[in-house]
Each structure stands twice: as structure tokens, then as C-alpha cells.
Design a protein around this motif. Structure first.
Motif: not given
Length: 387
Positions: A282-297, A304-308
Motif C-alpha cells: 500500500v501507499l501510505a503517509p510515511g514518518p515525518i522528519h520534521a516538528a510538524a506535518p505539512t498541509w497543502g492541496g 503532503v509530507d512524503p508518502w511511501e
């Protein structure tokens, strides 16, 4: 995320992290099948045709992900609502003690009614037979007792955004969750928790906005799945604490997710009929390498942080007895019965269950005490067999 992710009767594509969140640990499993469960990426990362690390998925390329995304989500990608980049699969190690506990205790675990028999610690059912008629139920129990550590802390934000992305209201929380039973080393279980049968406690503190600041809740989740959770709420305005109904089917903040889905699936297992759909990538949101998630779209509604790509065991969950039950945001549910509404209300009255009928439409049922709820469920089960 603003798109609706759940309807009842529930067909819930639960992507279980049992194969997805595991990596190398100090203790090696003694068999090849167990190695495949605990070290799914030992022979290489998850793969799907046409999807590689660095690929940008947008309205022009989302079609390549059709096999690894649920249709409900894919449609928004194809419509251009959001775009994400694919990152390499992350290998996240489990506790060595958890793996050792699985090896030691898994062979003695059996399914019971609303609980597991002889379960001590570790993954209850590491090896799943896809032909087992109760395989879905076993995977659901695996999710409940997955390796999550003993204590977790969250600093969460619930934002209400308009169609243009403007934040109309923002709610901030601090939460701490602790498990007190079935720890990898059984000697670490608090005796008081085991005596009461408390598997998990969750504490929430509202940090904002001003009208909710200081509100606190404490929830006891019991090890026996058929025992309803207890919850207490503290109101800083009245300085009073009262016991309230812990309703997993409400939508906090009038959002799209039910309470049982906030941290993955944390609802009552016995409330659903579980069907195993197999292992898949499956393609799913991956671990976020930041203090907070990034929102977009569109409207800044999407993470919209990288998925894996990840390997997962997938199950479907159907609401028990197959009733069509809309999402609820209060302490009641609605059963759509049409022309049988009056008949159903009469059966309930004979059983001593109070419902509010709306002839030709359905009945409103208030969530009550455990005994009353059990009687009501027996009434609905018997009535449905007559339909």
C-alpha cells in the motif's frame, strides 16, 4: 482531511502496521515465517510497478498508484486536490522484548468471546492462515496489541478550515496514553491495573482555544473488549468532574473522523465483523522528519509530507448485524427502518427498551447503560432475522 473516510455499515480498509512497522532487532526469531513477519524489509523495500522513490504524484501521475491506494482516496488525487512525493520505505524496529514475547507466548493464544484466552504479551497471532474463517478477527486483535511501547505523548491540533483554506477555528490538545497490561516483560505490568482489568489509560488536556482551555478527560480502556470504556471529564468553568459516556462513534469537533479512528483504529472489536483481505503493498503517509506535518492541496486539507510503499495486512470491518447506521456526533444512533419502524418500536417496547420512532422513517436510539444496550442488541438481532 476533509474527505469522508468512514461510513456505516462500515467497510473499513484497515491497513495494519504489523508488517509495516517492523525492522531489525537484537533478538532473531527462530523460524523463517516469523522472520518474514518481524523483518518484512530484510530482503528489500516494498515495491509496486511504476512507483519509485522521488516520484511526484499529481493529477497527471496518480493513475500509476491505483493498485496501492483505496478508490475513495485515489479519486481526489486524480482530481488534482493534492500531490505528494514518494520516499524510500522506512524500516522501523520493534522492541526485542516484544519479539521474544511473541516467540514465547503466541502458540498458546486462542480466540475467545470479546477477549483472548491465554494471551500474555507480544503479537497474539503472528502467522495468519488466509483460509482461516476467523483470520480477519485475529488480525484485528494483532492491531490492538501491536508494539506501541508503554507510554506515548501527543501534541495535537484540530483545525476547522473553510473551502478556501482559511482556519476558522483551531483546537490544541496534549495527550498521554499508557498501557498497563500485556507489556513485553509481564513483571512490568502495574498490579493495580491488572486487578481492575484496565489495559490502557488516556489523558487529554485542552490547551486552546480559550473557551475550552483547561478541559480534561481521563479514559479507562478495559482489556475485555465487550466491557465499555469509562470516561471522566473535568470542566474548568464549573470546577466539576463528572462521568460521561465514552462514545467511539462520535466525530470530535464535528469532523469527518470518528473518535475510534483518531489514532488508527481504537474501537470495539466485537462491534464489527472482520474479513481478511490478504497481504498487499500500500501507499501510505510515511514518518515525518520534521516538528510538524505539512498541509497543502485544495484548501490546505491534505497532509503532503512524503508518502511511501509499505507491506500491510488488510482487513474489512462490517458493522455488526449489517444495519445501516449513519455517522453520529452525539450519544444516539439512527436506524433507518422505513415501513417497519412501528413494528420494530413495538418489539422494543415489549422488551422494555425505549426508542423514539418516526413512522415511515426509522428510530432514534440513545446510548445507555451496558445492560440496556445488551438487551437492545438482542432485540435488533432477532428483528433482523425476521426481515
Amino acid at each position: 482531511m476533509m474527505a469522508s473516510l468512514q461510513k456505516l455499515p462500515l467497510v473499513l480498509g484497515v491497513v495494519l502496521g504489523l508488517l509495516a512497522v517492523s525492522g531489525q532487532a537484537d533478538v532473531d526469531p527462530r523460524s523463517a515465517p516469523l522472520r518474514a513477519v518481524f523483518y518484512p524489509y530484510q530482503q528489500g523495500p516494498a515495491q509496486a510497478e511504476g512507483i519509485i522513490a522521488g516520484l511526484r504524484l499529481d493529477r497527471t501521475t496518480f493513475e500509476v498508484a491505483r493498485a496501492v491506494l483505496p478508490a475513495e482516496l485515489l479519486q481526489y488525487g486524480l482530481a488534482g486536490d493534492f500531490a505528494v512525493t514518494v520516499q524510500p520505505t522506512t524500516d522501523m524496529p520493534l522492541q526485542a522484548q516484544y519479539i521474544a514475547a511473541t516467540e514465547h507466548y503466541a502458540s498458546q493464544v486462542e480466540l475467545g468471546e470479546g477477549e483472548l484466552r491465554n494471551y500474555v504479551a507480544g503479537l497474539p497471532f503472528p502467522l495468519i492462515d488466509p483460509h482461516d474463517p476467523r483470520a480477519g478477527e485475529k488480525v484485528a486483535w494483532n492491531l490492538r496489541y501491536q508494539d506501541e511501547g508503554e507510554t506515548k505523548q501527543y501534541w495535537s491540533i484540530n483545525e476547522h478550515r473553510t473551502g478556501s483554506g482559511i482556519v476558522a477555528r483551531s483546537e490544541r490538545f496534549y495527550s498521554i496514553v499508557q498501557t498497563g497490561m500485556h507489556r513485553p516483560a509481564p513483571g512490568d505490568n502495574p498490579a493495580a491495573w491488572e486487578k481492575l482489568g484496565v489495559y490502557m489509560k488516556r489523558y487529554n488536556l485542552m490547551l486552546g482555544p480559550a473557551d475550552l482551555e483547561g478541559t480534561q478527560t481521563l479514559t479507562y480502556r478495559y482489556d475485555r473488549d465487550t466491557r465499555l470504556s469509562d470516561q471522566w471529564i473535568y470542566d474548568p468553568k464549573s470546577r466539576r468532574t463528572r462521568k460521561v459516556v465514552d462514545n467511539p462513534y462520535e466525530a470530535p469537533g464535528n469532523g469527518e473522523l470518528l473518535a475510534e479512528d483518531i489514532w488508527g483504529f481504537h474501537g470495539y472489536l466485537h462491534a464489527y465483523e472482520w474479513t481478511y483481505r490478504g497481504e498487499q503493498v500500500v501507499l501510505a503517509p510515511g514518518p515525518i522528519h520534521a516538528a510538524a506535518p505539512t498541509w497543502g492541496g485544495h484548501g490546505n486539507w491534505y497532509p503532503v509530507d512524503p508518502w511511501e510503499l509499505r507491506r500491510a495486512r488488510v482487513v474489512e470491518a462490517l458493522a455488526g448485524q449489517g444495519w445501516t447506521v449513519p455517522e453520529t456526533q452525539a450519544n444516539f444512533v439512527w436506524l433507518r427502518l422505513g415501513e417497519r419502524t412501528v413494528d420494530f418500536a413495538a418489539v422494543c417496547e415489549q422488551a422494555g427498551v425505549v426508542v423514539r420512532p418516526f413512522p415511515g422513517e426509522g428510530v432514534r436510539v440513545t446510548v445507555g447503560e451496558t445492560e440496556a444496550n445488551d438487551i437492545f442488541l438482542k432485540v435488533t438481532e432477532g428483528f433482523r432475522k425476521e426481515l
